[in-house]
Design an enzyme around this catalytic site. Structure first.
Site, short mmCIF file in Angstrom:
data_model
loop_
_atom_site.label_atom_id
_atom_site.label_comp_id
_atom_site.label_asym_id
_atom_site.label_seq_id
_atom_site.Cartn_x
_atom_site.Cartn_y
_atom_site.Cartn_z
N ARG A 172 9.17 0.75 -6.72
CA ARG A 172 9.57 0.65 -5.31
C ARG A 172 11.08 0.68 -5.20
NH1 ARG A 172 6.20 -4.12 -2.48
NH2 ARG A 172 8.24 -4.43 -1.56
N ARG A 207 15.62 -10.05 -1.08
CA ARG A 207 14.25 -10.33 -0.63
C ARG A 207 13.85 -11.76 -0.94
NH1 ARG A 207 11.35 -6.20 -3.85
NH2 ARG A 207 9.41 -6.88 -2.89
N ARG A 230 5.84 -13.75 8.35
CA ARG A 230 6.93 -13.97 7.42
C ARG A 230 8.03 -14.83 8.02
NH1 ARG A 230 6.11 -9.35 3.78
NH2 ARG A 230 7.69 -9.15 2.22
N LYS A 239 0.79 -11.79 -4.49
CA LYS A 239 0.11 -11.87 -3.20
C LYS A 239 -0.69 -10.61 -2.88
CE LYS A 239 3.46 -12.27 -0.39
NZ LYS A 239 3.66 -10.92 0.05
N ARG A 255 8.38 -3.98 -12.39
CA ARG A 255 7.16 -3.65 -11.66
C ARG A 255 7.01 -2.15 -11.39
NH1 ARG A 255 5.47 -6.81 -6.18
NH2 ARG A 255 7.22 -5.74 -5.20
P1 AMP Z 1 6.32 -6.31 0.96
O1 AMP Z 1 5.59 -5.12 0.45
O2 AMP Z 1 5.40 -7.30 1.63
O3 AMP Z 1 7.20 -6.94 -0.07
O4 AMP Z 1 7.29 -5.78 2.14
C1 AMP Z 1 8.29 -4.83 1.91
C2 AMP Z 1 9.29 -4.84 3.06
O5 AMP Z 1 8.62 -4.52 4.29
C3 AMP Z 1 9.96 -6.19 3.32
O6 AMP Z 1 11.07 -6.41 2.46
C4 AMP Z 1 10.36 -6.03 4.78
O7 AMP Z 1 11.50 -5.20 4.92
C5 AMP Z 1 9.17 -5.26 5.36
N1 AMP Z 1 8.13 -6.21 5.84
C6 AMP Z 1 6.87 -6.40 5.34
N2 AMP Z 1 6.21 -7.32 6.03
C7 AMP Z 1 7.05 -7.75 7.01
C8 AMP Z 1 6.95 -8.73 8.04
N3 AMP Z 1 5.86 -9.47 8.22
N4 AMP Z 1 8.03 -8.89 8.86
C9 AMP Z 1 9.14 -8.13 8.71
N5 AMP Z 1 9.31 -7.23 7.74
C10 AMP Z 1 8.27 -7.04 6.90
#
Ligand code: AMP
Length: 220
Positions: free
Chosen positions: A160, A171, A88, A13, A127
């Site tokens: 990460r 996740r 989300r 994504k 990753r």
């Molecule tokens: P990502 O990089 O999109 O995988 O996001 C990493 C982490 O950021 C997620 O596991 C959540 O803890 C937090 N996060 C990112 N986007 C959101 C969202 N829309 N709502 C809540 N937490 C978020």
């Protein structure tokens, strides 16, 4: 054009959203990147989000929604946005719809990048991400030319902290329980476009562009 990108962690994504936003000259709002940026700067937002991110669970809606609503009223969002990692859950999707009405805009399309769970686990495990430009690499399927260095900008690659096995599992669980219902939510609006997320980066980008009715430049 306002487009939401949906997909499980590891679906590609972020990579695709960044590429498509650049190609269509749209703003790219990636909530995960915004939270990681805040961590680097050590802001108040970072403190609020840190413990949730470390556990692989969602940051509370009031924090996330406020952050996104502030961001979408910025001038660079006037001509369109690619939303990456937001919404989300249902509450976030409803808050976004409401905010868009307030701006006299609407979500035009929702791209769901679909990848099997088995493939997601494989991808997230190896990753590595560029600290500078966020380009992702994979130990097996797309390694950098020089180990530990970004091909694009020479930046340092890192893993990460939430890409460890226990957090990856959490996740994915959060995705299937809280985010996947949005597939149904957007499908009812007739805006959902499902795109197969397995294949080369360029191939998937072409699929997305053609699904949203745009033509992309061939790169290879
Ligand atoms: P990502 O990089 O999109 O995988 O996001 C990493 C982490 O950021 C997620 O596991 C959540 O803890 C937090 N996060 C990112 N986007 C959101 C969202 N829309 N709502 C809540 N937490 C978020």
């Amino acid at each position: 054009m306002y487009v939401v990108f949906l997909g499980a962690p590891g679906a590609g994504k972020g990579t695709q959203a960044a590429e498509v936003a650049k190609e269509l000259k749209l703003a790219h709002i990636a909530t995960g990147d915004m939270f990681r940026e805040a961590q680097k700067k050590g802001t108040e937002l970072a403190l609020q989000a840190k413990s949730y991110m470390e556990r692989g669970i969602l940051v509370p809606d009031e924090i996330t929604i406020k952050m996104v609503l502030e961001r979408i009223s910025a001038p660079d969002c006037k001509n369109g946005v690619i939303f990456d990692g937001f919404p989300r859950n249902l509450a976030q999707a409803q808050a976004l719809d409401k905010a868009m009405v307030g701006l006299s805009k609407a979500i035009d399309k929702v791209v769901y990048i679909k990848v099997s769970e088995e493939e997601l686990l494989k991808r997230l495990g190896g990753r590595w991400i560029c600290r500078q430009c966020q380009t992702p690499y994979h130990e097996v399927s797309s390694p950098p030319k020089i180990k530990g260095k970004c091909d694009k900008c020479g930046g340092e690659l890192y893993q990460r902290s939430d890409d460890i096995p226990a957090t990856i599992k959490e996740r994915l669980k959060v995705f299937f329980a809280q985010t996947a219902p949005l597939i149904d939510y957007y499908s009812k609006t007739g805006k959902l476009l499902e795109v197969a997320g397995e294949g080369g980066v360029d191939e998937i980008r072409q699929r997305i562009l053609s699904a949203i009715g745009k033509k992309g430049a061939r790169r290879s």
